[in-house]
Write a protein that holds these residues in place. Sequence first.
Motif, PDB file in Angstrom:
ATOM      1  N   UNK A 127      51.434  35.023  31.837  1.00 10.75           N
ATOM      2  CA  UNK A 127      52.459  35.928  32.372  1.00 10.75           C
ATOM      3  C   UNK A 127      51.911  36.639  33.620  1.00 10.75           C
ATOM      4  N   UNK A 128      50.625  36.983  33.530  1.00 12.42           N
ATOM      5  CA  UNK A 128      50.008  37.721  34.636  1.00 12.42           C
ATOM      6  C   UNK A 128      49.585  36.779  35.758  1.00 12.42           C
ATOM      7  N   UNK A 129      49.143  35.591  35.401  1.00 13.62           N
ATOM      8  CA  UNK A 129      48.751  34.652  36.464  1.00 13.62           C
ATOM      9  C   UNK A 129      49.975  34.283  37.290  1.00 13.62           C
ATOM     10  N   UNK A 130      51.116  34.204  36.619  1.00 13.22           N
ATOM     11  CA  UNK A 130      52.313  33.826  37.372  1.00 13.22           C
ATOM     12  C   UNK A 130      52.800  34.978  38.253  1.00 13.22           C
ATOM     13  N   UNK A 131      52.586  36.200  37.812  1.00 12.10           N
ATOM     14  CA  UNK A 131      52.901  37.344  38.673  1.00 12.10           C
ATOM     15  C   UNK A 131      52.063  37.264  39.943  1.00 12.10           C
ATOM     16  N   UNK A 132      50.778  36.944  39.791  1.00  4.87           N
ATOM     17  CA  UNK A 132      49.913  36.793  40.964  1.00  4.87           C
ATOM     18  C   UNK A 132      50.384  35.629  41.836  1.00  4.87           C
ATOM     19  N   UNK A 133      50.803  34.534  41.186  1.00  8.34           N
ATOM     20  CA  UNK A 133      51.296  33.383  41.953  1.00  8.34           C
ATOM     21  C   UNK A 133      52.468  33.786  42.847  1.00  8.34           C
ATOM     22  N   UNK A 134      53.306  34.674  42.355  1.00  6.03           N
ATOM     23  CA  UNK A 134      54.441  35.106  43.164  1.00  6.03           C
ATOM     24  C   UNK A 134      54.049  36.141  44.210  1.00  6.03           C
ATOM     25  N   UNK A 135      53.102  36.988  43.906  1.00  9.72           N
ATOM     26  CA  UNK A 135      52.665  37.979  44.894  1.00  9.72           C
ATOM     27  C   UNK A 135      51.913  37.316  46.036  1.00  9.72           C
ATOM     28  N   UNK A 136      51.111  36.320  45.708  1.00  9.49           N
ATOM     29  CA  UNK A 136      50.162  35.785  46.675  1.00  9.49           C
ATOM     30  C   UNK A 136      50.199  34.256  46.640  1.00  9.49           C
ATOM     31  N   UNK A 137      51.404  33.738  46.810  1.00  6.87           N
ATOM     32  CA  UNK A 137      51.639  32.308  46.670  1.00  6.87           C
ATOM     33  C   UNK A 137      50.763  31.487  47.618  1.00  6.87           C
ATOM     34  N   UNK A 138      49.928  30.656  47.028  1.00  7.99           N
ATOM     35  CA  UNK A 138      49.065  29.735  47.777  1.00  7.99           C
ATOM     36  C   UNK A 138      48.161  30.453  48.774  1.00  7.99           C
ATOM     37  N   UNK A 139      47.758  31.684  48.435  1.00  6.32           N
ATOM     38  CA  UNK A 139      46.665  32.315  49.168  1.00  6.32           C
ATOM     39  C   UNK A 139      45.375  31.879  48.474  1.00  6.32           C
ATOM     40  N   UNK A 140      44.529  31.210  49.211  1.00 10.69           N
ATOM     41  CA  UNK A 140      43.319  30.610  48.623  1.00 10.69           C
ATOM     42  C   UNK A 140      42.395  31.714  48.093  1.00 10.69           C
ATOM     43  N   UNK A 141      41.953  31.529  46.852  1.00  9.43           N
ATOM     44  CA  UNK A 141      41.073  32.504  46.225  1.00  9.43           C
ATOM     45  C   UNK A 141      41.806  33.664  45.573  1.00  9.43           C
ATOM     46  N   UNK A 142      43.139  33.646  45.646  1.00  8.69           N
ATOM     47  CA  UNK A 142      43.937  34.715  45.045  1.00  8.69           C
ATOM     48  C   UNK A 142      44.966  34.169  44.056  1.00  8.69           C
ATOM     49  N   UNK A 143      45.577  33.050  44.393  1.00  8.31           N
ATOM     50  CA  UNK A 143      46.622  32.461  43.553  1.00  8.31           C
ATOM     51  C   UNK A 143      45.960  31.598  42.477  1.00  8.31           C
ATOM     52  N   UNK A 144      46.094  31.964  41.195  1.00  6.64           N
ATOM     53  CA  UNK A 144      45.448  31.174  40.140  1.00  6.64           C
ATOM     54  C   UNK A 144      46.232  29.918  39.750  1.00  6.64           C
ATOM     55  N   UNK A 145      47.391  29.680  40.380  1.00  2.00           N
ATOM     56  CA  UNK A 145      48.227  28.544  39.980  1.00  2.00           C
ATOM     57  C   UNK A 145      48.414  27.546  41.119  1.00  2.00           C
ATOM     58  N   UNK A 146      47.374  27.292  41.870  1.00  2.00           N
ATOM     59  CA  UNK A 146      47.459  26.302  42.942  1.00  2.00           C
ATOM     60  C   UNK A 146      47.259  24.913  42.333  1.00  2.00           C
TER      61      UNK A 146
END
Lengths: 363, 103
Positions: A127-146
Amino acid sequence: MGKRDYSLLGADGKRAVESGLTAAEWYHSDVPRKVMKDLMARSDGPAIRDTVTLCGCMILFAGIGITLWPSWWSAPFWLAYGVLYGSASDSRWHECGHGTAFKTPWMNNVVYEIASFMIMRNSATWRWSHARHHSETYLVGRDPEIAVMRPPEVAKLVLNFFGIMDVIAFFPRILSNAVSGPTAEERTYVPHNEWGKVQRVAIIHVATYGATVGLAVWMGSILPLMVIGLPRMYGAWHHVMTGLLQHGGLADNVIDHRLNSRTVYMNPISRFIYWNMNYHVEHHMFPMVPYHALPRLHEAIRDDLPPPNRSIAEAFREMWPAIRRQVLNEDYYVRRALPPTAKPYREDLHQYVPGVTQPGAAE
Amino acid sequence: MPWIDACSRDDIDVEDLIRWDHAGQTFAIYRSPEGEFYATAGLCTHENVHLCDGLVMGHLIECPKHNGQFDYRTGEARRTPACVNLRTFPVKIEGDRVFVELA
């Protein structure tokens, strides 16, 4: 840019924070407020209809599969059941995690927990990794769902059509979560007050898989695993196929979803399995619009977006050569032309928002 | 504690909100289904996303990015990923105008 460091604890993630990339305001197409309110409005009806259809089909296909087992005549029914278990669960996990599929919160939560189990994700961490994916979509080193890290490892992408890499990653992690809670990387995006929940969910998953394996051993048959567990592998291909198209071959480290996400027109069956996430630019730009309203959102903003791919096959013809080029040149990406009606891609970092520290302000 | 003239009553639809910027800060002003007015800090406590693009459902405001939810009457965080309450500000109506008291 050179070699990318995808570790959430690594240099690229640190650089993204220091440069202000993570605090940047993303581009949004203009949508009148009244139209957006209408698009965001919640309803239980579509998701109840789709969930009843999904569960009914799963029971039907699994029932026939079990009845015909171990004959090869059962195979088509397992394949159909597998796609619903191992792929439709991905989109249900996704939409219910956003809390937009149903209007009623408990319905979102129940489907989210069950779908998380089926897709082999700890519901409390993802749930939290996906929140990060939306905040920082495909920012390398930040998005855990690349899904496609550069340079791409094509063999791993292919193996994952059968869920192999995901399952290999899942079991050590869920066991670790069950024993000691979130991993060090997970603790970078899961708040401390949720760590206990991470462990409790993991224990339930491990116990359920343990019971299924125990039943299979007791029966001397893999049949229980054909129903629970294995369909995450033999039915994964559809969610991997659609999932790769979401961002594959497109830009990273940008703040305009038109540059890093892809909208693809799909057939009705794939759209049912995928719950309309083929409208992926639209979903990322306005994540609180429920899946059933995405076609309307697409019509509202399509003149501001790159032309969508006309089919899954056409999208793969765009993405796959790009991925292969990235093997040798990881900085390569597909940059699609915008229509004349669209605003230019956002290349600047920010628009001013009072109270938010601006990038470089402290320099 | 100064009362600041923020907007007209008619600037906000029933069960909706607007953004209001003042003196280097940003706020959200709400009109409830009952027609009452409320004011909170403008940014979600989860990740600095402005709430003005979110959906008001009854007495809840939903962050447009991650679906963190707050009771805008009290500021209470009601759904993760929002865990920290939202700051609220007193509101009064004088004639057609909405005033917000800033600390």
